[in-house]
Motif scaffolding. Sequence first.
Motif, PDB file in Angstrom:
ATOM      1  N   UNK A   1      -4.561  30.366 -58.047  1.00 31.57           N
ATOM      2  CA  UNK A   1      -3.316  31.077 -57.746  1.00 31.57           C
ATOM      3  C   UNK A   1      -3.388  32.529 -58.201  1.00 31.57           C
ATOM      4  N   UNK A   2      -4.105  32.763 -59.296  1.00 32.85           N
ATOM      5  CA  UNK A   2      -4.226  34.117 -59.839  1.00 32.85           C
ATOM      6  C   UNK A   2      -5.202  34.978 -59.052  1.00 32.85           C
ATOM      7  N   UNK A   3      -6.090  34.334 -58.268  1.00 31.19           N
ATOM      8  CA  UNK A   3      -6.999  35.102 -57.417  1.00 31.19           C
ATOM      9  C   UNK A   3      -8.471  34.814 -57.574  1.00 31.19           C
ATOM     10  N   UNK A   4      -8.839  33.748 -58.287  1.00 34.32           N
ATOM     11  CA  UNK A   4     -10.259  33.434 -58.474  1.00 34.32           C
ATOM     12  C   UNK A   4     -10.938  33.153 -57.142  1.00 34.32           C
ATOM     13  N   UNK A   5     -12.109  33.734 -56.961  1.00 35.14           N
ATOM     14  CA  UNK A   5     -12.907  33.486 -55.752  1.00 35.14           C
ATOM     15  C   UNK A   5     -13.766  32.235 -55.899  1.00 35.14           C
ATOM     16  N   UNK A   6     -14.198  31.974 -57.130  1.00 32.40           N
ATOM     17  CA  UNK A   6     -15.049  30.824 -57.428  1.00 32.40           C
ATOM     18  C   UNK A   6     -14.521  30.118 -58.682  1.00 32.40           C
ATOM     19  N   UNK A   7     -14.623  28.797 -58.699  1.00 31.81           N
ATOM     20  CA  UNK A   7     -14.339  28.010 -59.897  1.00 31.81           C
ATOM     21  C   UNK A   7     -15.607  27.256 -60.266  1.00 31.81           C
ATOM     22  N   UNK A   8     -16.002  27.331 -61.545  1.00 28.36           N
ATOM     23  CA  UNK A   8     -17.248  26.712 -61.981  1.00 28.36           C
ATOM     24  C   UNK A   8     -17.023  25.438 -62.781  1.00 28.36           C
ATOM     25  N   UNK A   9     -17.847  24.434 -62.484  1.00 32.43           N
ATOM     26  CA  UNK A   9     -17.783  23.141 -63.156  1.00 32.43           C
ATOM     27  C   UNK A   9     -19.153  22.837 -63.766  1.00 32.43           C
ATOM     28  N   UNK A  10     -19.168  22.554 -65.058  1.00 30.92           N
ATOM     29  CA  UNK A  10     -20.426  22.346 -65.767  1.00 30.92           C
ATOM     30  C   UNK A  10     -20.881  20.891 -65.652  1.00 30.92           C
ATOM     31  N   UNK A  11     -22.073  20.701 -65.127  1.00 29.72           N
ATOM     32  CA  UNK A  11     -22.681  19.370 -65.022  1.00 29.72           C
ATOM     33  C   UNK A  11     -23.886  19.328 -65.965  1.00 29.72           C
ATOM     34  N   UNK A  12     -23.576  19.270 -67.238  1.00 25.31           N
ATOM     35  CA  UNK A  12     -24.619  19.248 -68.278  1.00 25.31           C
ATOM     36  C   UNK A  12     -24.037  18.572 -69.499  1.00 25.31           C
ATOM     37  N   UNK A  13     -24.611  17.444 -69.906  1.00 24.74           N
ATOM     38  CA  UNK A  13     -23.984  16.643 -70.952  1.00 24.74           C
ATOM     39  C   UNK A  13     -24.037  17.265 -72.345  1.00 24.74           C
ATOM     40  N   UNK A  14     -24.764  18.357 -72.507  1.00 19.36           N
ATOM     41  CA  UNK A  14     -24.804  19.037 -73.802  1.00 19.36           C
ATOM     42  C   UNK A  14     -23.710  20.097 -73.931  1.00 19.36           C
ATOM     43  N   UNK A  15     -22.982  20.328 -72.865  1.00 28.32           N
ATOM     44  CA  UNK A  15     -21.921  21.331 -72.886  1.00 28.32           C
ATOM     45  C   UNK A  15     -20.582  20.712 -73.277  1.00 28.32           C
ATOM     46  N   UNK A  16     -19.795  21.470 -74.028  1.00 28.49           N
ATOM     47  CA  UNK A  16     -18.441  21.045 -74.386  1.00 28.49           C
ATOM     48  C   UNK A  16     -17.530  21.037 -73.162  1.00 28.49           C
ATOM     49  N   UNK A  17     -17.987  21.681 -72.104  1.00 32.12           N
ATOM     50  CA  UNK A  17     -17.186  21.773 -70.880  1.00 32.12           C
ATOM     51  C   UNK A  17     -17.723  20.859 -69.778  1.00 32.12           C
ATOM     52  N   UNK A  18     -18.580  19.941 -70.133  1.00 29.43           N
ATOM     53  CA  UNK A  18     -19.134  19.003 -69.153  1.00 29.43           C
ATOM     54  C   UNK A  18     -17.991  18.267 -68.447  1.00 29.43           C
ATOM     55  N   UNK A  19     -18.104  18.140 -67.127  1.00 24.92           N
ATOM     56  CA  UNK A  19     -17.028  17.520 -66.355  1.00 24.92           C
ATOM     57  C   UNK A  19     -17.583  16.364 -65.519  1.00 24.92           C
ATOM     58  N   UNK A  20     -16.790  15.324 -65.382  1.00 25.64           N
ATOM     59  CA  UNK A  20     -17.205  14.142 -64.626  1.00 25.64           C
ATOM     60  C   UNK A  20     -16.982  14.353 -63.128  1.00 25.64           C
ATOM     61  N   UNK A  21     -17.815  13.694 -62.352  1.00 25.93           N
ATOM     62  CA  UNK A  21     -17.723  13.780 -60.893  1.00 25.93           C
ATOM     63  C   UNK A  21     -16.320  13.423 -60.396  1.00 25.93           C
ATOM     64  N   UNK A  22     -15.728  12.391 -60.993  1.00 24.89           N
ATOM     65  CA  UNK A  22     -14.408  11.921 -60.564  1.00 24.89           C
ATOM     66  C   UNK A  22     -13.334  12.993 -60.777  1.00 24.89           C
TER      67      UNK A  22
END
Length: 239
Positions: free
Chosen positions: A41-62
């Motif tokens: 909504x603010x204007x982001x062109x890209x949103x990033x999702x981390x697929x790496x289990x060592x990251x605190x921001x790791x996200x599940x496929x679901x």
Amino acid sequence: TKLNKNGEMWIEYASRDFCEKKPFVKICGITNIEDAVCAAKSGADFLGFIFWNKSKRNVAKENVLKIRKSLEESFKNGVIKKMPKLVGVIVDLESQETNDALFLVKENILDVIQVHTFETAVKFCTDSRFENIPHYCAVNLKSQDDIQKLDELVKLGEPRLLVDSQSQKEICGTGIQINEEIIESVAKKNKQMIAGGISSANVSAIIEKFNPEFIDVSSSLEDSPGKKNHQKIKEFFDI
């Protein structure tokens, strides 16, 4: 010659009207629907999702499936003006997380893969299994000597490369600002895609000095890893 999906992605990227005089913006480390909708909504062109289990921001496929559905509904209802491109950030080609990200690209849930670290990027770019995958590569640069890594990836056919700061703990959201001398050296060879320590406090100066095509932001807009501060996101895009 018919373009593959990676070629089509770069043609679309190149069609951006740069007369707007502002860079693409990617908000990385998204983990939930509320943050995704706020960023879009603010204007982001890209949103990033981390697929790496060592990251605190790791996200599940679901979770990414749910976020995509919510964004599409928000776009349909006029809550957001445009659909951002969804980026899956991968590090380990042999991991289940990477398999999940590649599956989501093939199912048109993710739009692009960000291949992070030089070593992984070389493997990815020289493996015929991935030649049809829309992607760009991100390389952590600590010193001037690291810039040769960019040269090697350009020789492998990469039209743009994201340069990021070096951290032993995170691949996105390091909070460490990349050395300006390194950016200046890179600028002599490549169009700028920059990550690393970008915030509301310095983004104006970075844009004025380096005129980047693409900036990648994460930790400076967070209350905690994977949880964005919506006021900070809005302020960032206002700037």
